[in-house]
Design an enzyme around this catalytic site. Structure first.
Site, mmCIF file in Angstrom:
data_model
loop_
_atom_site.group_PDB
_atom_site.id
_atom_site.type_symbol
_atom_site.label_atom_id
_atom_site.label_comp_id
_atom_site.label_asym_id
_atom_site.label_seq_id
_atom_site.Cartn_x
_atom_site.Cartn_y
_atom_site.Cartn_z
ATOM 1 N N LYS A 15 0.822 -1.214 0.000
ATOM 2 C CA LYS A 15 0.000 0.000 0.000
ATOM 3 C C LYS A 15 0.856 1.265 0.000
ATOM 4 O O LYS A 15 0.587 2.209 -0.747
ATOM 5 C CB LYS A 15 -0.930 0.014 1.219
ATOM 6 C CG LYS A 15 -1.952 -1.093 1.258
ATOM 7 C CD LYS A 15 -2.925 -0.924 2.412
ATOM 8 C CE LYS A 15 -2.271 -0.960 3.773
ATOM 9 N NZ LYS A 15 -1.626 -2.250 4.079
ATOM 10 N N ARG A 88 -10.207 1.646 7.549
ATOM 11 C CA ARG A 88 -9.807 0.337 8.019
ATOM 12 C C ARG A 88 -10.990 -0.488 8.522
ATOM 13 O O ARG A 88 -10.870 -1.688 8.753
ATOM 14 C CB ARG A 88 -8.779 0.497 9.149
ATOM 15 C CG ARG A 88 -7.929 -0.700 9.408
ATOM 16 C CD ARG A 88 -6.963 -0.423 10.540
ATOM 17 N NE ARG A 88 -5.965 0.577 10.212
ATOM 18 C CZ ARG A 88 -4.810 0.319 9.635
ATOM 19 N NH1 ARG A 88 -4.520 -0.922 9.275
ATOM 20 N NH2 ARG A 88 -3.943 1.268 9.396
ATOM 21 N N ARG A 123 11.284 -6.897 4.902
ATOM 22 C CA ARG A 123 10.999 -5.468 4.730
ATOM 23 C C ARG A 123 11.891 -4.568 5.570
ATOM 24 O O ARG A 123 12.096 -4.794 6.749
ATOM 25 C CB ARG A 123 9.523 -5.183 5.046
ATOM 26 C CG ARG A 123 9.133 -3.737 4.820
ATOM 27 C CD ARG A 123 7.648 -3.556 4.692
ATOM 28 N NE ARG A 123 6.900 -3.952 5.886
ATOM 29 C CZ ARG A 123 5.578 -3.866 5.986
ATOM 30 N NH1 ARG A 123 4.869 -3.400 4.965
ATOM 31 N NH2 ARG A 123 4.957 -4.249 7.095
ATOM 32 N N ARG A 150 10.600 -2.132 10.874
ATOM 33 C CA ARG A 150 9.437 -1.606 11.578
ATOM 34 C C ARG A 150 9.158 -2.422 12.838
ATOM 35 O O ARG A 150 9.350 -3.633 12.870
ATOM 36 C CB ARG A 150 8.202 -1.634 10.674
ATOM 37 C CG ARG A 150 8.208 -0.555 9.629
ATOM 38 C CD ARG A 150 7.091 -0.677 8.639
ATOM 39 N NE ARG A 150 5.798 -1.024 9.233
ATOM 40 C CZ ARG A 150 4.635 -0.852 8.594
ATOM 41 N NH1 ARG A 150 4.614 -0.342 7.372
ATOM 42 N NH2 ARG A 150 3.503 -1.195 9.163
ATOM 43 N N ARG A 161 -2.172 -8.472 13.055
ATOM 44 C CA ARG A 161 -2.608 -7.451 12.097
ATOM 45 C C ARG A 161 -3.363 -8.074 10.932
ATOM 46 O O ARG A 161 -4.330 -7.504 10.426
ATOM 47 C CB ARG A 161 -1.393 -6.663 11.582
ATOM 48 C CG ARG A 161 -0.731 -5.801 12.648
ATOM 49 C CD ARG A 161 0.633 -5.336 12.222
ATOM 50 N NE ARG A 161 0.578 -4.498 11.043
ATOM 51 C CZ ARG A 161 1.519 -4.439 10.122
ATOM 52 N NH1 ARG A 161 2.593 -5.210 10.217
ATOM 53 N NH2 ARG A 161 1.397 -3.648 9.085
#
Length: 202
Positions: A15, A88, A123, A150, A161
């Site tokens: 995203k 969301r 990531r 992160r 999540r």
């Protein structure tokens, strides 16, 4: 024609990467609600103080707080925008429709769960601008910032999540599809290939 977009998808679906490209393509501002909340916390604002406890517990902020944050931002950006990860939940989607009506398009990135898990493990994100690293980049090519992992990119936090996404956000996709405001994009593959698929749909 005003260009307003909402980028939706599970964690690590791309995203942020595609949202920033979309904003650059149409020269409109880009909002990552997560990054915006973190900035508000650093500033010590009223919204930041309310949000800090939720983020510290790796929980999503209440709908009312998220809606207030986005509405405040949208009030300053009426010439087009890209929202990353908002709405969301259904209450957030209904609030966005109340404010923007049909004057926006939701884009959902679909990526298999096993690929999401692989991406989370690899990531790295720029500490300054939030850009996601491509393989072989020693520093961020946008701003020269260093890469970091992160806080929420752990297997346990990803599972949580992902479950929240299935339970709260998948109904949002159905909501927008019923309104004719949803475009689904195959998010599997190189980021440039995914971008080409988005451009073909616009």
């Amino acid at each position: 024609m005003t260009r307003n977009f909402s980028l939706l998808g599970p964690p690590a679906s791309g995203k942020g990467t595609q949202g920033r490209r979309l904003a650059e393509r149409f020269a409109v501002p880009y909002l990552s609600t997560g990054a915006c909340l973190r900035r508000e916390i650093e500033r010590g604002s009223a919204i930041g103080q309310q949000a800090e406890g939720y983020l510290a517990r790796n929980e999503f902020v209440p709908d009312s707080l998220a809606v207030d944050l986005v509405r405040s931002w949208l009030s300053e950006h009426d010439g087009g925008w890209v929202l990353d990860g908002f709405p969301r939940s259904l209450p957030q989607a209904e609030a966005l429709v109340m404010d923007a009506g049909t004057n926006f398009q939701a884009i959902a990135l679909e990526v298999p769960r096993e690929e999401l898990v692989r991406r989370v493990g690899l990531r790295r994100e720029c500490v300054k601008c939030g850009r996601v690293a491509k393989e072989g980049e020693p520093v961020c090519p946008n701003c020269g910032g260093e890469w970091t992992v992160r806080d929420d990119d752990t297997p346990e936090k990803f599972r949580k999540r992902y479950e929240v996404y299935k339970n709260l956000t998948v109904p949002v996709l159905d909501f927008f599809e019923g309104r004719g405001q949803l475009t689904i994009i195959d998010g599997l593959g190189d980021r440039d290939v995914v971008w080409e698929r988005i451009e073909e749909k616009l």
